[in-house]
Design a protein around this motif. Structure first.
Motif, mmCIF file in Angstrom:
data_model
loop_
_atom_site.group_PDB
_atom_site.id
_atom_site.type_symbol
_atom_site.label_atom_id
_atom_site.label_comp_id
_atom_site.label_asym_id
_atom_site.label_seq_id
_atom_site.Cartn_x
_atom_site.Cartn_y
_atom_site.Cartn_z
ATOM 1 N N LEU A 100 0.872 -1.178 0.000
ATOM 2 C CA LEU A 100 0.000 0.000 0.000
ATOM 3 C C LEU A 100 0.910 1.229 0.000
ATOM 4 O O LEU A 100 2.023 1.186 0.539
ATOM 5 C CB LEU A 100 -0.863 0.026 1.260
ATOM 6 N N ASP A 101 0.396 2.340 -0.545
ATOM 7 C CA ASP A 101 1.158 3.593 -0.488
ATOM 8 C C ASP A 101 1.292 4.041 0.965
ATOM 9 O O ASP A 101 0.494 3.659 1.822
ATOM 10 C CB ASP A 101 0.406 4.695 -1.258
ATOM 11 N N THR A 104 -1.881 5.391 2.399
ATOM 12 C CA THR A 104 -3.052 4.496 2.409
ATOM 13 C C THR A 104 -3.088 3.751 3.739
ATOM 14 O O THR A 104 -2.048 3.344 4.256
ATOM 15 C CB THR A 104 -2.959 3.488 1.239
ATOM 16 N N TYR A 131 -11.216 -1.524 -1.674
ATOM 17 C CA TYR A 131 -10.763 -0.244 -1.111
ATOM 18 C C TYR A 131 -11.958 0.656 -0.848
ATOM 19 O O TYR A 131 -12.873 0.744 -1.670
ATOM 20 C CB TYR A 131 -9.846 0.469 -2.112
ATOM 21 N N HIS A 183 0.008 2.622 -7.841
ATOM 22 C CA HIS A 183 -0.952 3.688 -7.509
ATOM 23 C C HIS A 183 -2.283 3.512 -8.251
ATOM 24 O O HIS A 183 -2.888 4.500 -8.702
ATOM 25 C CB HIS A 183 -0.399 5.067 -7.884
ATOM 26 N N GLN A 184 -2.741 2.284 -8.385
ATOM 27 C CA GLN A 184 -3.840 2.030 -9.323
ATOM 28 C C GLN A 184 -5.122 2.795 -9.000
ATOM 29 O O GLN A 184 -5.748 3.375 -9.898
ATOM 30 C CB GLN A 184 -4.145 0.530 -9.408
ATOM 31 N N VAL A 185 -5.521 2.791 -7.740
ATOM 32 C CA VAL A 185 -6.806 3.448 -7.419
ATOM 33 C C VAL A 185 -6.706 4.949 -7.718
ATOM 34 O O VAL A 185 -7.591 5.539 -8.358
ATOM 35 C CB VAL A 185 -7.180 3.204 -5.943
ATOM 36 N N LYS A 186 -5.609 5.548 -7.271
ATOM 37 C CA LYS A 186 -5.462 7.001 -7.486
ATOM 38 C C LYS A 186 -5.429 7.325 -8.978
ATOM 39 O O LYS A 186 -6.031 8.305 -9.436
ATOM 40 C CB LYS A 186 -4.179 7.499 -6.814
ATOM 41 N N LEU A 199 -7.677 6.803 1.232
ATOM 42 C CA LEU A 199 -7.771 5.450 0.682
ATOM 43 C C LEU A 199 -7.511 4.443 1.798
ATOM 44 O O LEU A 199 -6.518 4.569 2.538
ATOM 45 C CB LEU A 199 -6.724 5.321 -0.434
HETATM 46 N N1 URA Z 1 -4.025 1.996 -5.190
HETATM 47 C C1 URA Z 1 -3.405 3.142 -4.851
HETATM 48 O O1 URA Z 1 -3.458 4.134 -5.553
HETATM 49 N N2 URA Z 1 -2.717 3.158 -3.678
HETATM 50 C C2 URA Z 1 -2.660 2.104 -2.836
HETATM 51 O O2 URA Z 1 -2.043 2.194 -1.770
HETATM 52 C C3 URA Z 1 -3.326 0.932 -3.216
HETATM 53 C C4 URA Z 1 -4.009 0.907 -4.396
#
Ligand code: URA
Length: 229
Positions: A100-101, A104, A131, A183-186, A199
Motif C-alpha cells: 500500500l502507499d 493508504t 478499497y 498507484h492504481q486506485v489514485k 484510501l
Molecule cells: N491503489 C493506490 O493508488 N494506492 C494504494 O495504496 C493501493 C491501491
C-alpha cells in the motif's frame, strides 16, 4: 524440549533473550504463563509469545492495520515500515503481501510463507482487493460503467481489468480491484477527472480487516483465515 530452546527456534531470539521474556511472563504454554525457562514442554504444547502463537514447523501469518505514514517494505532508511510495528523478534523472515502507499491505511497481510503471499499478490490468482475511497469531487454517473469496462491509465497501453464500484455517497465509494498496478486506485480516479483524498483497504479476497484492530495493531491469523488463500 525446554521452553527457552523451543522459543529460540520458533522466534529466532537468542537464548538469553528468550530466557528474559519467559521470566518476564510474556510466554504462555497451553493457556498458562510459564516463567521458568527450563520447563519441559510437550511436543503438542500450544506456546504463545506476546499474544501470538509460535511453533517450530509453522510459518507465521498476520494481519496488520496499517496507519498512514508507514511504508510496506521490509526495510527503509527514511520511513518506519509495517514490520517496525511488530516486536523486534517477530519480523525475521517476514514480508508483506502486496504493498500500500505510505498514505493508504488498512489491511496488510504479512507472512514468511512466500507461496502464500504470492497467491495473494499474483494477478493470475485474481484475489480481489476492496478499497474504501474518499473523493475530492462528486462521482460522475458513468464512472462505474467505465471501471467495469476497463479504462486506459496514463502511460499504459493495456486497459485495467474490470473493476466493481459500489457507491456509498457522492464522494465515498468501495472499489474492488483484481490486479495491483502502481498507484492504481489514485490513477483510475485521476483518469476520470477526480482525485482520491483518502484510501483504505478493507478486504483482501474473503478476508476483512478485523474491526478490533486499531491503526498500528496486528494479530496472528487463524488457521481458517490462512486457508482462505
Ligand atoms: N491503489 C493506490 O493508488 N494506492 C494504494 O495504496 C493501493 C491501491
Amino acid at each position: 524440549m525446554r521452553l527457552d530452546k523451543f522459543l529460540c527456534h520458533a522466534t529466532g531470539l537468542s537464548r538469553s533473550r528468550a530466557q528474559g521474556v519467559i521470566r518476564g511472563g510474556q510466554v504462555q504454554v497451553d493457556g498458562e504463563p510459564v516463567r521458568n525457562p527450563a520447563t519441559a514442554i510437550a511436543a503438542d504444547a500450544q506456546v504463545v509469545f506476546r499474544d501470538t502463537p509460535v511453533g517450530l514447523t509453522g510459518k507465521r501469518y498476520f494481519m496488520l492495520h496499517k496507519p498512514q505514514g508507514v511504508v510496506c517494505a521490509t526495510e527503509d532508511a527514511q520511513h518506519r515500515t509495517v514490520l517496525d510495528l511488530m516486536p523486534d523478534e517477530l519480523p525475521r523472515g517476514l514480508h508483506v503481501a502486496g504493498r500500500l502507499d505510505a498514505d493508504t491505511t488498512g489491511l496488510v497481510l504479512i507472512s514468511d510463507d512466500g507461496d502464500w503471499t504470492h497467491r495473494i499478490s499474483s494477478p493470475k490468482r485474481d484475489c480481489a482487493k476492496v478499497y474504501r475511497v474518499s473523493l475530492a469531487e462528486p462521482l460522475d454517473e458513468d464512472v462505474a460503467t467505465r471501471f467495469a469496462e476497463g479504462i486506459l491509465l496514463r502511460n499504459e497501453d493495456k486497459p485495467t481489468r474490470p473493476a466493481q464500484l459500489q457507491v456509498l455517497s457522492p464522494t465515498e465509494v468501495l472499489l474492488s480491484l483484481h490486479e495491483g498496478r502502481y498507484h492504481q486506485v489514485k490513477r483510475m480516479f485521476a483518469a476520470v477527472g477526480n482525485r482520491v483524498i483518502a484510501l483504505h483497504r478493507q478486504q483482501i479476497g474473503a478476508l476483512q480487516l478485523d474491526p478490533a484492530l486499531a491503526a498500528g495493531e496486528y494479530r496472528a491469523l487463524s488457521d481458517d483465515e490462512v486457508a482462505l488463500f
